[in-house]
Design a protein around this motif. Structure first.
Motif, PDB file in Angstrom:
ATOM      1  N   UNK A 285     -25.046 -93.132  22.400  1.00 53.01           N
ATOM      2  CA  UNK A 285     -25.338 -91.994  21.521  1.00 53.01           C
ATOM      3  C   UNK A 285     -26.681 -92.100  20.816  1.00 53.01           C
ATOM      4  N   UNK A 286     -27.219 -93.312  20.642  1.00 55.44           N
ATOM      5  CA  UNK A 286     -28.379 -93.467  19.775  1.00 55.44           C
ATOM      6  C   UNK A 286     -29.429 -94.378  20.399  1.00 55.44           C
ATOM      7  N   UNK A 287     -29.980 -93.936  21.526  1.00 53.45           N
ATOM      8  CA  UNK A 287     -31.145 -94.653  22.038  1.00 53.45           C
ATOM      9  C   UNK A 287     -32.309 -94.367  21.094  1.00 53.45           C
ATOM     10  N   UNK A 288     -32.956 -95.427  20.627  1.00 51.20           N
ATOM     11  CA  UNK A 288     -33.921 -95.322  19.541  1.00 51.20           C
ATOM     12  C   UNK A 288     -35.286 -95.841  19.972  1.00 51.20           C
ATOM     13  N   UNK A 289     -36.319 -95.095  19.631  1.00 47.92           N
ATOM     14  CA  UNK A 289     -37.677 -95.557  19.862  1.00 47.92           C
ATOM     15  C   UNK A 289     -38.070 -96.464  18.696  1.00 47.92           C
ATOM     16  N   UNK A 290     -38.327 -97.718  18.996  1.00 44.72           N
ATOM     17  CA  UNK A 290     -38.735 -98.695  17.986  1.00 44.72           C
ATOM     18  C   UNK A 290     -40.175 -99.106  18.288  1.00 44.72           C
ATOM     19  N   UNK A 291     -41.160 -98.582  17.548  1.00 42.98           N
ATOM     20  CA  UNK A 291     -42.544 -98.999  17.771  1.00 42.98           C
ATOM     21  C   UNK A 291     -42.725-100.483  17.457  1.00 42.98           C
ATOM     22  N   UNK A 312     -34.147 -99.542  22.544  1.00 46.30           N
ATOM     23  CA  UNK A 312     -32.782-100.068  22.557  1.00 46.30           C
ATOM     24  C   UNK A 312     -31.757 -98.997  22.168  1.00 46.30           C
ATOM     25  N   UNK A 313     -30.524 -99.202  22.602  1.00 47.48           N
ATOM     26  CA  UNK A 313     -29.400 -98.422  22.081  1.00 47.48           C
ATOM     27  C   UNK A 313     -28.912 -99.083  20.803  1.00 47.48           C
ATOM     28  N   UNK A 314     -28.881 -98.351  19.697  1.00 42.98           N
ATOM     29  CA  UNK A 314     -28.282 -98.882  18.479  1.00 42.98           C
ATOM     30  C   UNK A 314     -26.768 -98.673  18.560  1.00 42.98           C
ATOM     31  N   UNK A 315     -25.969 -99.698  18.225  1.00 45.64           N
ATOM     32  CA  UNK A 315     -24.519 -99.666  18.490  1.00 45.64           C
ATOM     33  C   UNK A 315     -23.726 -98.847  17.467  1.00 45.64           C
ATOM     34  N   UNK A 316     -23.903 -97.532  17.467  1.00 44.64           N
ATOM     35  CA  UNK A 316     -23.174 -96.679  16.528  1.00 44.64           C
ATOM     36  C   UNK A 316     -21.686 -96.640  16.839  1.00 44.64           C
ATOM     37  N   UNK A 317     -21.290 -97.044  18.033  1.00 45.08           N
ATOM     38  CA  UNK A 317     -19.868 -97.021  18.381  1.00 45.08           C
ATOM     39  C   UNK A 317     -19.103 -98.169  17.753  1.00 45.08           C
ATOM     40  N   UNK A 318     -19.818 -99.196  17.260  1.00 42.62           N
ATOM     41  CA  UNK A 318     -19.173-100.383  16.702  1.00 42.62           C
ATOM     42  C   UNK A 318     -18.824-100.146  15.233  1.00 42.62           C
ATOM     43  N   UNK A 319     -17.532-100.267  14.893  1.00 45.37           N
ATOM     44  CA  UNK A 319     -17.073 -99.984  13.532  1.00 45.37           C
ATOM     45  C   UNK A 319     -17.253-101.163  12.590  1.00 45.37           C
ATOM     46  N   UNK A 320     -17.158-102.372  13.103  1.00 46.16           N
ATOM     47  CA  UNK A 320     -17.220-103.554  12.248  1.00 46.16           C
ATOM     48  C   UNK A 320     -18.674-103.865  11.873  1.00 46.16           C
ATOM     49  N   UNK A 323     -20.088-107.310  13.417  1.00 52.22           N
ATOM     50  CA  UNK A 323     -20.285-107.198  14.850  1.00 52.22           C
ATOM     51  C   UNK A 323     -21.460-106.264  15.163  1.00 52.22           C
ATOM     52  N   UNK A 324     -21.590-105.220  14.339  1.00 53.11           N
ATOM     53  CA  UNK A 324     -22.705-104.294  14.535  1.00 53.11           C
ATOM     54  C   UNK A 324     -24.038-105.007  14.305  1.00 53.11           C
ATOM     55  N   UNK A 325     -24.115-105.807  13.248  1.00 52.97           N
ATOM     56  CA  UNK A 325     -25.337-106.561  12.957  1.00 52.97           C
ATOM     57  C   UNK A 325     -25.663-107.525  14.088  1.00 52.97           C
ATOM     58  N   UNK A 326     -24.658-108.216  14.593  1.00 49.33           N
ATOM     59  CA  UNK A 326     -24.888-109.171  15.679  1.00 49.33           C
ATOM     60  C   UNK A 326     -25.288-108.468  16.967  1.00 49.33           C
ATOM     61  N   UNK A 327     -24.739-107.280  17.198  1.00 45.80           N
ATOM     62  CA  UNK A 327     -25.120-106.525  18.390  1.00 45.80           C
ATOM     63  C   UNK A 327     -26.560-106.041  18.295  1.00 45.80           C
ATOM     64  N   UNK A 328     -26.969-105.581  17.101  1.00 49.94           N
ATOM     65  CA  UNK A 328     -28.369-105.177  16.912  1.00 49.94           C
ATOM     66  C   UNK A 328     -29.284-106.359  17.190  1.00 49.94           C
ATOM     67  N   UNK A 329     -28.946-107.524  16.649  1.00 49.85           N
ATOM     68  CA  UNK A 329     -29.755-108.735  16.848  1.00 49.85           C
ATOM     69  C   UNK A 329     -29.869-109.085  18.334  1.00 49.85           C
ATOM     70  N   UNK A 330     -28.747-109.086  19.025  1.00 54.94           N
ATOM     71  CA  UNK A 330     -28.762-109.480  20.436  1.00 54.94           C
ATOM     72  C   UNK A 330     -29.471-108.439  21.303  1.00 54.94           C
ATOM     73  N   UNK A 331     -29.288-107.156  20.984  1.00 56.88           N
ATOM     74  CA  UNK A 331     -29.926-106.124  21.792  1.00 56.88           C
ATOM     75  C   UNK A 331     -31.440-106.126  21.619  1.00 56.88           C
ATOM     76  N   UNK A 332     -31.898-106.332  20.392  1.00 58.94           N
ATOM     77  CA  UNK A 332     -33.338-106.404  20.183  1.00 58.94           C
ATOM     78  C   UNK A 332     -33.920-107.629  20.872  1.00 58.94           C
ATOM     79  N   UNK A 333     -33.209-108.732  20.775  1.00 64.17           N
ATOM     80  CA  UNK A 333     -33.678-109.958  21.435  1.00 64.17           C
ATOM     81  C   UNK A 333     -33.735-109.759  22.944  1.00 64.17           C
ATOM     82  N   UNK A 334     -32.702-109.118  23.496  1.00 66.40           N
ATOM     83  CA  UNK A 334     -32.661-108.871  24.936  1.00 66.40           C
ATOM     84  C   UNK A 334     -33.757-107.887  25.359  1.00 66.40           C
TER      85      UNK A 334
END
Length: 469
Positions: A285-291, A312-320, A323-334
């Motif tokens: 739902x939230x593919x984001x342009x991150x300059x 990256x896709x920001x994990x708006x589907x994650x309620x916790x 877990x959301x913070x960790x997903x943001x960290x891992x997705x940006x790293x990836x």
């Protein structure tokens, strides 16, 4: 004369592609009063503006894009056309101030004159006043614009959080020579160095190719959010403010970066907004342009654009929230490891070598195609480390103002200043009525992460769901 780069000129072409778009970026400095006399402000700022030659230059455009636009001295330059004065009905609160900012930022800058304005805003509550600095994006990116704003302060340009940037560079001589005290000219060492260089180059090309493919897929794959679509003439703006100490607390607890925490908070606020709008938050739902800045610390004073991007896709589907913070960290790293930033930077470097008419015509065509893959923008700008003063008055707040364009109906900018971290949210007036709720949601999300990091809230399980209480 100085030619615009392909990226700089691209912001002009993006603005030309949509008559409802104003591609100016802004910085709002809230200042402790009393408000100085306007003539004194004009005189004080005039001397500081002279330190940036670009402020006295306008664009020279060539017919049919046969040459890149150029910066030329404006023989009719009049400071009074650029430093304006306005006021809120006293006492003006944040809501009224942000409403004025939205109105001022929605208006296009006059291309027949230097592409900037400074607005002196009076009438704020608690004896405060404000200065809005507005620059066209073809003139500067966020870091350069903040550098210009800092240059208007009494102490001039001081130390910035931008010095924390560590652009990649060539290896040191000792590393290139093996770093082990062996003779660098020996056949064994030379053959080993050539093998390592060849392997690194192959891996680098593969990473850039992968990044280019990911960017292309992100732009071409349609999104599913109402936050993407045609943009109207009017804007809504709101700001948020949190303590850097609070963000640092979360960073230490969960071993993440400041950018991770900020993006996780933005993600939670978007999730809340989508649910409120009756939309189900999905993984895509939230593919984001991150300059991503590719500006070295030696180029902080250059008024131009030096950025690449990630999608990256920001994990708006994650309620916790954890877990959301960790997903943001891992997705940006990836995403960083995947080569998107390098691919974007390489693409812009290559386009600068192509004759300008070809790139200009291609960009104009691309800008007019419906863009449905990216939903929003989230950009992080490092600001001054020390509190600023303007005419002896302390700057107590420094809010960034991003633009919206290319069917992105919302944008969030982040700026670190002294002991605080500021967010600025710009949105389309007709489609996004909850810009202020988006800003408040960011503050709530960071407060929740701080509480969890201090152990005051612990996750507990209820059935198959993990809740935070």
């Amino acid at each position: 004369m100085s030619h615009l780069s392909t990226l700089d000129a691209g912001f002009l072409q993006a603005e030309d592609a949509d008559r409802h778009v104003s591609l100016a970026i802004g910085g709002l400095a809230v200042i402790q009063g009393p408000t100085p006399d306007y003539d004194a402000v004009l005189s004080s700022l005039a001397g500081r503006i002279r330190g940036c030659p670009r402020f006295g230059q306008r664009l020279l455009l060539h017919p049919l894009d046969l040459g890149a636009p150029e910066w030329v001295d404006d023989p009719d330059f009049d400071l009074g056309r650029h430093i304006r004065r306005t006021a809120l009905p006293r006492p003006g609160d944040d809501h009224e101030l942000f409403g004025l900012i939205a109105d001022l930022m929605s208006r296009r800058l006059d291309r027949d004159r230097p592409l900037w304005e400074i607005w002196v805003i009076e009438g704020l509550a608690e004896g405060k006043w404000a200065i809005l600095t507005k620059l066209h994006h073809c003139m500067a990116d966020g870091i350069a614009a903040t550098h210009v704003l800092a240059g208007l302060s009494d102490s001039g340009i001081s130390e910035s959080f931008a010095t924390d940037l560590h652009p990649s560079g060539p290896e040191s001589a000792s590393a290139a020579q093996g770093g082990s005290g062996r003779n660098p000219l020996s056949p064994v060492v030379m053959m080993g160095g050539l093998w390592k260089a060849s392997t690194a180059a192959t891996a680098g090309f593969a990473r850039v190719a992968q990044g280019a493919a990911e960017i292309a897929a992100g732009l071409l794959r349609p999104g599913t959010s109402s936050l993407n679509g045609p943009i109207g003439d009017l804007r809504r703006y709101s700001g948020a403010r949190v303590s850097r100490a609070d963000i640092d607390q979360v960073c230490r607890k969960f071993d993440v970066t400041i950018n991770d925490v900020a993006l996780a908070a933005i993600t939670e606020s978007y999730r809340t907004m989508l649910i409120r709008r009756g939309e189900r938050p999905r993984p895509d739902s939230l593919r984001t342009l991150v300059p991503v800045s590719v500006r070295s610390t030696r180029a902080l004073s250059k008024t131009d654009n030096r950025v690449s991007l990630m999608l990256p896709y920001l994990p708006v589907h994650q309620a916790d929230p954890i877990q959301r913070l960790r997903m943001v960290h891992s997705r940006l790293k990836q995403t960083k490891a995947g080569g998107q930033t390098q691919a974007g930077n390489l693409f812009m470097s290559i386009t600068n070598l192509i004759p300008f008419p070809l790139t200009a015509w291609a960009f104009r065509l691309l800008m007019r195609l419906p863009q449905r893959g990216v939903v929003t923008v989230a950009t992080n700008v490092p600001g001054p480390r020390q509190p600023m003063e303007i005419m002896g008055r302390r700057v107590v707040g420094l809010y960034p103002v991003p633009p919206i364009a290319m069917q992105l109906r919302t944008a969030v900018a982040m700026l670190s200043y002294a002991d605080d971290f500021f967010f600025g949210v710009l949105a389309d007036y007709d489609v996004v009525a909850d810009a202020d709720q988006l800003a408040r949601g960011i503050e709530v999300a960071i407060a929740r992460l701080v509480e969890i990091s201090k152990g005051r809230r612990k996750p507990r399980r209820r059935g198959a769901l993990t809740l935070v209480v």
